[in-house]
Design an enzyme around this catalytic site. Structure first.
Site, PDB file in Angstrom:
ATOM      1  N   ASP A  46      -5.920   4.816   8.079  1.00 37.66           N
ATOM      2  CA  ASP A  46      -6.169   3.441   8.099  1.00 37.66           C
ATOM      3  C   ASP A  46      -5.271   2.400   8.712  1.00 37.66           C
ATOM      4  O   ASP A  46      -4.002   2.582   8.993  1.00 37.66           O
ATOM      5  CB  ASP A  46      -6.110   3.067   6.579  1.00 37.66           C
ATOM      6  N   GLN A  62      -1.579   3.672   9.057  1.00 36.85           N
ATOM      7  CA  GLN A  62      -1.325   4.938   8.292  1.00 36.85           C
ATOM      8  C   GLN A  62      -0.731   5.898   9.305  1.00 36.85           C
ATOM      9  O   GLN A  62      -1.581   6.352  10.180  1.00 36.85           O
ATOM     10  CB  GLN A  62      -2.412   5.509   7.373  1.00 36.85           C
ATOM     11  N   GLU A 226     -11.843   2.582  -2.628  1.00 41.68           N
ATOM     12  CA  GLU A 226     -10.361   2.318  -1.946  1.00 41.68           C
ATOM     13  C   GLU A 226     -10.496   1.062  -0.950  1.00 41.68           C
ATOM     14  O   GLU A 226     -11.687   0.415  -0.581  1.00 41.68           O
ATOM     15  CB  GLU A 226     -10.391   3.450  -0.839  1.00 41.68           C
TER      16      GLU A 226
HETATM   17  C1  FRU Z   1      -7.883   5.730   2.684  1.00 38.58           C
HETATM   18  C2  FRU Z   1      -6.719   6.113   1.875  1.00 38.58           C
HETATM   19  C3  FRU Z   1      -6.139   4.745   1.289  1.00 38.58           C
HETATM   20  C4  FRU Z   1      -4.817   5.481   1.082  1.00 38.58           C
HETATM   21  C5  FRU Z   1      -4.367   6.015   2.356  1.00 38.58           C
HETATM   22  C6  FRU Z   1      -3.393   7.134   2.487  1.00 38.58           C
HETATM   23  O1  FRU Z   1      -8.251   6.494   3.700  1.00 38.58           O
HETATM   24  O2  FRU Z   1      -6.991   7.144   0.923  1.00 38.58           O
HETATM   25  O3  FRU Z   1      -6.744   4.845  -0.021  1.00 38.58           O
HETATM   26  O4  FRU Z   1      -3.843   4.334   1.008  1.00 38.58           O
HETATM   27  O5  FRU Z   1      -5.714   6.513   2.850  1.00 38.58           O
HETATM   28  O6  FRU Z   1      -3.142   7.518   3.557  1.00 38.58           O
END
Ligand code: FRU
Length: 507
Positions: A46, A62, A226
């Site tokens: 993300d 991420q 999410e």
């Molecule tokens: C979405 C997710 C989020 C989480 C992150 C972890 O892709 O699952 O909900 O914060 O990725 O990497």
């Protein structure tokens, strides 16, 4: 983490492990995008903490700093002036490991605390505050943390009294925060994943949060919710007419889905005017996920950026990429108020700087059932086209054609079904589940003329129909020599206009 996501990651891990055990990773430079963001190396998912600061778009993301697969979640960091060329910076918020706890830095947002409400500022300089989910796998717990930066976002210090919100839950994540001037407070949307709800919190100082309201369940609820975010968007170009749009990411029937609700926000509660039994999709492809926006970009633009999920293929030495940034607005249509998305003007204004010479241009050229070849020798290009379908039932563009084979991806319009489509049947059988080989979006065209933007970049394909009414984003893995482009029609059609820019790599 929700079930769909854990199954997806388990499958990915299996693929990655098999890959790692069998042989050394094979570099895949031909799948590296030229004008989309990828980390220099290793994994991303993300986008996080999107913020425009001192003339630069900051992208946190991420990131696994150590491996080409999900894990050790941290916030990677890059900046850009034009959303095309990115400067890679050191990891901004690393995972925290203590003797009994690992804290992974999951998704979240970043705000510039201009009035220093948090007190984290020093020497009169406003701090940048990151608000994110701390995932503590050993404790099976997720809570909301803050961290602050006094060096313009390069490095962050964890707040000593974290967590700032703790419901002692396993799946409670992805805070997205903005300043709401009428009530003079910070507002957070955060996901109550398994309840299919977005919870709203308010705070005067980013440290103490009070529950404001809940939204949901609504729309699609078969998988965990999410990455919620709430954005004010301009309606029909009238800067005074604003509606709020709530975005939620979740696993859909055939892969990732982002749904949205249009409505009103009074500082406490979001009220949807979108029928709650309806599922409004941001993107009709199988890749666009976990998108959030730069909400403070110049010219009052709200710019959405998503992660394009990789599907089943390995890429090396990086894995995962971001979408092209989308400028957002709302448009009144027969379906009601709907989201409109176009590649950001900040990208299009700079495109010619990255082009290989002048664009190829065509005007009023007939396409018969024999097709029409367009010259290209790479898989990084951008096509803007208007195709009059005349008496053809289907017409459009073939991209990533492999010479001497029938391998290609067809992007076009089906008059009978009234659908925009991306058909990967001949080339992506190994990379997609059968139901995702043909991806479609319902769309009307006026006067029989299809307007499309087709963005091919190494391993991604994004199609914008009707000036941004519908979007299909997907990942494709063409062979290195599969660089052909042509127009097709199953009858007589005319390319009213076409411009194609070949784009060169930038970093
Ligand atoms: C979405 C997710 C989020 C989480 C992150 C972890 O892709 O699952 O909900 O914060 O990725 O990497």
């Amino acid at each position: 983490m929700n079930k769909a996501k854990s199954i997806y990651l388990a499958l990915m891990a299996l693929t990655c492990n098999a890959f790692a055990q069998d042989k050394a990773p094979v570099p895949t430079p031909h799948w590296r995008p030229a004008y989309h963001f990828t980390p220099a190396k290793n994994w991303t998912n993300d986008p996080n903490g999107l913020i425009f600061l001192n003339g630069e778009f900051n992208l946190y993301y991420q990131h696994n700093p150590f491996e080409n697969k999900w894990g050790h979640m941290s916030w990677g960091h890059a900046t850009s002036k034009d959303l095309i060329s990115w400067k890679h910076l050191p990891v901004a918020i690393p995972e925290v490991i203590s003797h009994d706890t690992t804290t992974w830095i999951y998704s979240g947002s970043a705000v510039l605390d201009v009035k220093n409400t948090s007190g984290f500022g020093i020497n009169g300089k406003p701090p940048l505050v990151a608000v994110f989910t701390a995932d503590q796998p050993n404790q099976k717990k997720e809570s909301q943390f803050i961290a602050y930066s006094n060096d313009g976002g390069l490095s962050f210090k964890q707040y000593a009294k974290n967590p700032v919100i703790d419901l002692h839950m396993r799946d409670f994540r992805d805070p997205n925060v903005f300043w709401y001037e009428p009530t003079k407070q910070w507002v957070m949307t955060v996901s109550m994943v398994d309840d299919h709800m977005v919870r709203f919190y308010g705070s005067k100082n980013l440290k103490d949060w009070t529950k404001l309201s809940d939204f949901g369940p609504a729309g699609y609820t078969k998988n965990g919710w999410e990455c919620p975010s709430l954005l004010p968007l301009v309606v029909d170009g009238d800067q005074k007419n604003i509606k709020w749009v709530l975005f939620v990411s979740l696993g859909g029937e055939h892969g990732p889905l982002i749904q949205y609700f249009v409505g009103d926000f009074d500082g406490t509660t979001f009220t949807s005017i979108t029928d709650k039994s309806k599922v409004m999709k941001v993107d009709y492809g199988d890749a666009f996920y976990a998108a959030i926006a730069w909400r403070d970009a110049p010219e009052n633009k709200k710019i959405l950026l998503g992660w394009l999920q990789n599907g089943r293929q390995e890429t090396y030495p990086w894995k995962g990429q971001m979408s092209i940034p989308h400028d957002l607005s709302l448009k009144t249509t027969d379906e009601g108020l709907v989201l409109n998305q176009l590649p950001s003007v900040f990208v299009t204004r700079s495109l010619s700087k990255y082009a290989n010479g002048k664009p190829i241009e065509k005007k009023n050229v007939a396409v018969t059932d024999k097709g029409l070849k367009l010259p290209t020798n790479s898989n990084a290009y951008w096509i803007d086209a208007e195709i009059d379908l005349k008496n053809a039932k289907k017409a459009g563009l073939n991209v990533v054609e492999k010479p001497g084979t029938d391998k290609k991806v067809r992007v076009g319009y089906d008059i009978e079904k009234q659908e925009l489509f991306v058909d990967c049947t001949t080339s992506e059988k190994n990379n997609k589940s059968p139901e995702n080989l043909l991806q479609t979006a319902p769309m009307n065209i006026t006067g029989g003329v299809l307007k499309i933007k087709v963005l091919v970049d190494g391993s991604s394909l994004e199609v914008f129909g009707n000036d941004g009414e519908k979007v299909i984003s997907t990942m494709i893995y063409p062979d290195q020599d599969a660089t052909g482009v042509s127009a097709f029609a199953d009858g007589e059609a005319v390319i009213k206009s076409l411009k194609m820019w070949g784009l060169k790599g930038k970093s």
